[in-house]
Design a protein around this motif. Structure first.
Motif, PDB file in Angstrom:
ATOM      1  N   LEU A  39       6.808   5.173 -13.706  1.00 36.16           N
ATOM      2  CA  LEU A  39       6.092   3.972 -13.272  1.00 36.16           C
ATOM      3  C   LEU A  39       4.691   4.325 -12.780  1.00 36.16           C
ATOM      4  O   LEU A  39       3.719   3.618 -13.080  1.00 36.16           O
ATOM      5  N   LEU A  40       4.578   5.436 -12.039  1.00 34.91           N
ATOM      6  CA  LEU A  40       3.272   5.879 -11.546  1.00 34.91           C
ATOM      7  C   LEU A  40       2.329   6.196 -12.710  1.00 34.91           C
ATOM      8  O   LEU A  40       1.158   5.803 -12.708  1.00 34.91           O
ATOM      9  N   ILE A  41       2.853   6.887 -13.722  1.00 39.06           N
ATOM     10  CA  ILE A  41       2.042   7.200 -14.911  1.00 39.06           C
ATOM     11  C   ILE A  41       1.610   5.915 -15.613  1.00 39.06           C
ATOM     12  O   ILE A  41       0.457   5.780 -16.042  1.00 39.06           O
ATOM     13  N   ALA A  42       2.533   4.953 -15.705  1.00 42.59           N
ATOM     14  CA  ALA A  42       2.206   3.683 -16.354  1.00 42.59           C
ATOM     15  C   ALA A  42       1.127   2.930 -15.580  1.00 42.59           C
ATOM     16  O   ALA A  42       0.205   2.342 -16.178  1.00 42.59           O
ATOM     17  N   VAL A  43       1.229   2.929 -14.248  1.00 47.94           N
ATOM     18  CA  VAL A  43       0.219   2.254 -13.418  1.00 47.94           C
ATOM     19  C   VAL A  43      -1.151   2.884 -13.636  1.00 47.94           C
ATOM     20  O   VAL A  43      -2.162   2.184 -13.797  1.00 47.94           O
ATOM     21  N   PHE A  44      -1.199   4.216 -13.657  1.00 48.21           N
ATOM     22  CA  PHE A  44      -2.469   4.899 -13.887  1.00 48.21           C
ATOM     23  C   PHE A  44      -3.016   4.588 -15.288  1.00 48.21           C
ATOM     24  O   PHE A  44      -4.220   4.371 -15.461  1.00 48.21           O
ATOM     25  N   ALA A  45      -2.124   4.567 -16.273  1.00 48.20           N
ATOM     26  CA  ALA A  45      -2.569   4.303 -17.640  1.00 48.20           C
ATOM     27  C   ALA A  45      -3.122   2.886 -17.784  1.00 48.20           C
ATOM     28  O   ALA A  45      -4.200   2.684 -18.377  1.00 48.20           O
ATOM     29  N   VAL A  46      -2.425   1.904 -17.233  1.00 46.83           N
ATOM     30  CA  VAL A  46      -2.871   0.507 -17.345  1.00 46.83           C
ATOM     31  C   VAL A  46      -4.169   0.294 -16.573  1.00 46.83           C
ATOM     32  O   VAL A  46      -5.134  -0.300 -17.085  1.00 46.83           O
ATOM     33  N   ASN A  47      -4.208   0.779 -15.318  1.00 46.43           N
ATOM     34  CA  ASN A  47      -5.424   0.601 -14.525  1.00 46.43           C
ATOM     35  C   ASN A  47      -6.604   1.347 -15.133  1.00 46.43           C
ATOM     36  O   ASN A  47      -7.742   0.869 -15.120  1.00 46.43           O
ATOM     37  N   ALA A  49      -7.102   1.926 -18.258  1.00 41.11           N
ATOM     38  CA  ALA A  49      -7.556   1.226 -19.457  1.00 41.11           C
ATOM     39  C   ALA A  49      -8.308  -0.061 -19.132  1.00 41.11           C
ATOM     40  O   ALA A  49      -9.270  -0.422 -19.819  1.00 41.11           O
ATOM     41  N   LEU A  50      -7.865  -0.757 -18.072  1.00 46.71           N
ATOM     42  CA  LEU A  50      -8.448  -2.058 -17.751  1.00 46.71           C
ATOM     43  C   LEU A  50      -9.634  -1.973 -16.792  1.00 46.71           C
ATOM     44  O   LEU A  50     -10.517  -2.845 -16.817  1.00 46.71           O
ATOM     45  N   LEU A  51      -9.642  -0.947 -15.922  1.00 45.56           N
ATOM     46  CA  LEU A  51     -10.687  -0.836 -14.897  1.00 45.56           C
ATOM     47  C   LEU A  51     -11.511   0.413 -15.158  1.00 45.56           C
ATOM     48  O   LEU A  51     -10.996   1.533 -15.016  1.00 45.56           O
ATOM     49  N   GLY A 287      10.597  13.284  -1.606  1.00 47.17           N
ATOM     50  CA  GLY A 287       9.866  13.231  -2.861  1.00 47.17           C
ATOM     51  C   GLY A 287       9.806  11.827  -3.429  1.00 47.17           C
ATOM     52  O   GLY A 287       8.759  11.374  -3.915  1.00 47.17           O
ATOM     53  N   GLY A 288      10.920  11.119  -3.384  1.00 44.84           N
ATOM     54  CA  GLY A 288      10.949   9.740  -3.854  1.00 44.84           C
ATOM     55  C   GLY A 288      10.043   8.836  -3.037  1.00 44.84           C
ATOM     56  O   GLY A 288       9.336   7.979  -3.572  1.00 44.84           O
ATOM     57  N   VAL A 289      10.055   9.031  -1.724  1.00 46.52           N
ATOM     58  CA  VAL A 289       9.190   8.230  -0.844  1.00 46.52           C
ATOM     59  C   VAL A 289       7.720   8.477  -1.174  1.00 46.52           C
ATOM     60  O   VAL A 289       6.922   7.532  -1.254  1.00 46.52           O
ATOM     61  N   MET A 290       7.342   9.729  -1.389  1.00 51.49           N
ATOM     62  CA  MET A 290       5.946  10.032  -1.696  1.00 51.49           C
ATOM     63  C   MET A 290       5.543   9.465  -3.058  1.00 51.49           C
ATOM     64  O   MET A 290       4.414   9.007  -3.233  1.00 51.49           O
ATOM     65  N   LEU A 291       6.451   9.475  -4.025  1.00 47.51           N
ATOM     66  CA  LEU A 291       6.155   8.840  -5.311  1.00 47.51           C
ATOM     67  C   LEU A 291       5.939   7.341  -5.138  1.00 47.51           C
ATOM     68  O   LEU A 291       5.040   6.761  -5.761  1.00 47.51           O
ATOM     69  N   ALA A 292       6.743   6.717  -4.296  1.00 51.49           N
ATOM     70  CA  ALA A 292       6.572   5.296  -4.016  1.00 51.49           C
ATOM     71  C   ALA A 292       5.249   5.039  -3.307  1.00 51.49           C
ATOM     72  O   ALA A 292       4.559   4.051  -3.586  1.00 51.49           O
ATOM     73  N   VAL A 293       4.884   5.923  -2.384  1.00 52.16           N
ATOM     74  CA  VAL A 293       3.600   5.808  -1.676  1.00 52.16           C
ATOM     75  C   VAL A 293       2.442   5.834  -2.673  1.00 52.16           C
ATOM     76  O   VAL A 293       1.542   4.986  -2.634  1.00 52.16           O
ATOM     77  N   LEU A 294       2.464   6.808  -3.575  1.00 47.53           N
ATOM     78  CA  LEU A 294       1.384   6.935  -4.556  1.00 47.53           C
ATOM     79  C   LEU A 294       1.365   5.754  -5.525  1.00 47.53           C
ATOM     80  O   LEU A 294       0.294   5.273  -5.919  1.00 47.53           O
ATOM     81  N   THR A 295       2.557   5.275  -5.902  1.00 52.16           N
ATOM     82  CA  THR A 295       2.627   4.136  -6.821  1.00 52.16           C
ATOM     83  C   THR A 295       2.068   2.878  -6.175  1.00 52.16           C
ATOM     84  O   THR A 295       1.239   2.171  -6.766  1.00 52.16           O
ATOM     85  N   LEU A 296       2.508   2.586  -4.950  1.00 51.16           N
ATOM     86  CA  LEU A 296       1.982   1.415  -4.246  1.00 51.16           C
ATOM     87  C   LEU A 296       0.489   1.557  -3.985  1.00 51.16           C
ATOM     88  O   LEU A 296      -0.267   0.584  -4.086  1.00 51.16           O
ATOM     89  N   GLY A 297       0.069   2.780  -3.640  1.00 52.49           N
ATOM     90  CA  GLY A 297      -1.350   3.008  -3.418  1.00 52.49           C
ATOM     91  C   GLY A 297      -2.173   2.755  -4.665  1.00 52.49           C
ATOM     92  O   GLY A 297      -3.248   2.141  -4.615  1.00 52.49           O
ATOM     93  N   ALA A 298      -1.674   3.212  -5.830  1.00 55.45           N
ATOM     94  CA  ALA A 298      -2.383   2.996  -7.089  1.00 55.45           C
ATOM     95  C   ALA A 298      -2.424   1.515  -7.455  1.00 55.45           C
ATOM     96  O   ALA A 298      -3.439   1.011  -7.945  1.00 55.45           O
ATOM     97  N   VAL A 299      -1.315   0.808  -7.213  1.00 53.94           N
ATOM     98  CA  VAL A 299      -1.264  -0.628  -7.518  1.00 53.94           C
ATOM     99  C   VAL A 299      -2.270  -1.392  -6.662  1.00 53.94           C
ATOM    100  O   VAL A 299      -3.075  -2.189  -7.169  1.00 53.94           O
ATOM    101  N   THR A 300      -2.247  -1.169  -5.340  1.00 52.13           N
ATOM    102  CA  THR A 300      -3.142  -1.901  -4.450  1.00 52.13           C
ATOM    103  C   THR A 300      -4.600  -1.518  -4.684  1.00 52.13           C
ATOM    104  O   THR A 300      -5.495  -2.366  -4.597  1.00 52.13           O
ATOM    105  N   PHE A 301      -4.861  -0.244  -5.001  1.00 52.47           N
ATOM    106  CA  PHE A 301      -6.221   0.181  -5.277  1.00 52.47           C
ATOM    107  C   PHE A 301      -6.737  -0.495  -6.552  1.00 52.47           C
ATOM    108  O   PHE A 301      -7.884  -0.952  -6.613  1.00 52.47           O
ATOM    109  N   GLY A 302      -5.889  -0.559  -7.556  1.00 53.37           N
ATOM    110  CA  GLY A 302      -6.283  -1.241  -8.784  1.00 53.37           C
ATOM    111  C   GLY A 302      -6.548  -2.718  -8.554  1.00 53.37           C
ATOM    112  O   GLY A 302      -7.521  -3.276  -9.063  1.00 53.37           O
ATOM    113  N   LEU A 303      -5.691  -3.365  -7.748  1.00 51.56           N
ATOM    114  CA  LEU A 303      -5.902  -4.782  -7.448  1.00 51.56           C
ATOM    115  C   LEU A 303      -7.197  -5.008  -6.684  1.00 51.56           C
ATOM    116  O   LEU A 303      -7.911  -5.997  -6.912  1.00 51.56           O
TER     117      LEU A 303
END
Length: 338
Positions: A39-47, A49-51, A287-303
């Motif tokens: 999911l983190l890789i997908a968020v980075f890829a989409v953001n 490409a779009l931003l 490790g799972g918590v940190m992945l969630a942190v980075l994923t949420l951070g990438a989502v909010t940063f992209g928004l």
């Protein structure tokens, strides 16, 4: 060998390789952490490409300021939830710790003492939560819903409609500064704390006892584990980490206001639950918590780069929390149905 056997041999061979005991691809892809990584890789890829400016290294470094303090609250929250407890008051503790620093700074205390003031204030608030939960056998969710109002109320009484400002440059250096001009200091502190939490939880007897308490507190108590002492220490630890977050956040924004860190407890809990920590206790990894942190951070940063209003970010966080709670239950039901 017949022609039929010749045709089926390749598929049989491939099936055998995939089913060998040493082949863990299926198990790996079935792990919650693996799903988060994808999911983190997908968020980075989409953001990306779009931003146009999303993948700029300077922008990504600046983006870590948006979630580092919240992630510091999420680390002890993960241990508490694994241990079948929760602390709704962490953002209130952060606010009160920031107010305590403001009072100390206004009284002329030396800059070096402000970090200690925040840390001790946070630990005192955490100890209050711990005493109420362990010595009076009160549910932690009820206790911390009450104490968050107390901590926020005290902060509002002291501040009124005013704000503390004029903090020393040393705090700004930690809240806004970079190591070697590249790596944000806040993010570095987060990574060091995450490594320490991961080591304690996954490589020490202390961590194994936390899992034991979360899986079955009664059995843990009969096996000789001091269950209430561990729970008390976790609440104190959550308070200490809130004090650390208060020091960094106050240094970053340069002021203390009554609404500081408002609603951050929801975001910290979302990081933990999205990271695969079971709300029922006994399951989860740092490790799972940190992945969630980075994923949420990438989502909010992209928004934020897309100029999406903050209210929609709040809605997105709430939806992610519901999805993170619901998905594991749905998967378990499907497995039982099979």
């Amino acid at each position: 060998m017949t022609s039929a056997q010749t045709m089926t041999a390749p598929s049989t061979s491939r099936y055998t390789i995939l089913d060998r005991p040493g082949f863990r691809l299926g198990a790996l892809l079935g792990r919650w952490e693996s799903m988060l990584a994808l999911l983190l890789i997908a968020v980075f890829a989409v953001n990306g490409a779009l931003l146009p400016h999303f993948l700029d290294l300077d922008n990504l470094a600046d983006g870590t300021f948006n979630f580092s303090e919240k992630a510091l609250l999420a680390l002890p929250m993960a241990l508490l939830i694994i241990c079948r407890e929760i602390d709704i008051s962490v953002a209130g503790i952060l606010a009160l710790s920031s107010v305590a620093m403001g009072l100390a700074n206004s009284a002329g205390w030396p800059p070096e003492s402000l970090f200690l003031v925040a840390l001790l204030t946070g630990m005192a608030c955490g100890a209050l939560n711990g005493v109420l939960v362990t010595h009076f056998a009160l549910p932690s969710i009820v206790v911390t819903i009450g104490t968050v109002s107390v901590f926020r109320g005290l902060a509002s009484v002291v501040l009124g409609d005013q704000a503390f400002t004029g903090y020393p440059q040393q705090m700004a250096d930690w809240g806004q500064g970079y190591f070697f001009g590249v790596l944000p200091r806040e993010f570095t502190v987060l990574l060091l704390c995450a490594a320490l939490f991961a080591f304690v939880l996954h490589a020490t007897s202390w961590g194994r006892r936390i899992y034991a308490i979360g899986n079955n507190p009664v059995a843990a108590r009969f096996s000789g584990i001091a269950v209430e002492r561990y729970r008390f220490m976790l609440f104190v630890l959550a308070g200490a980490m809130a004090g650390l977050a208060a020091f960094l956040l106050t240094g970053r924004i340069g002021s203390t206001r009554p609404n500081i860190a408002m609603g951050w407890e929801l975001e910290a809990i979302t990081m933990v639950i999205l990271g695969g920590v079971s709300i029922a206790g006994g399951i989860g990894t740092i490790g799972g918590v940190m992945l969630a942190v980075l994923t949420l951070g990438a989502v909010t940063f992209g928004l934020s780069l897309a100029n999406v209003p903050g209210i929609y970010m709040t809605i997105a966080v709430g939806v992610l929390l519901l999805v993170a709670i619901a998905l594991p239950r749905l998967f378990r039901r499907r497995q039982v149905a099979k």
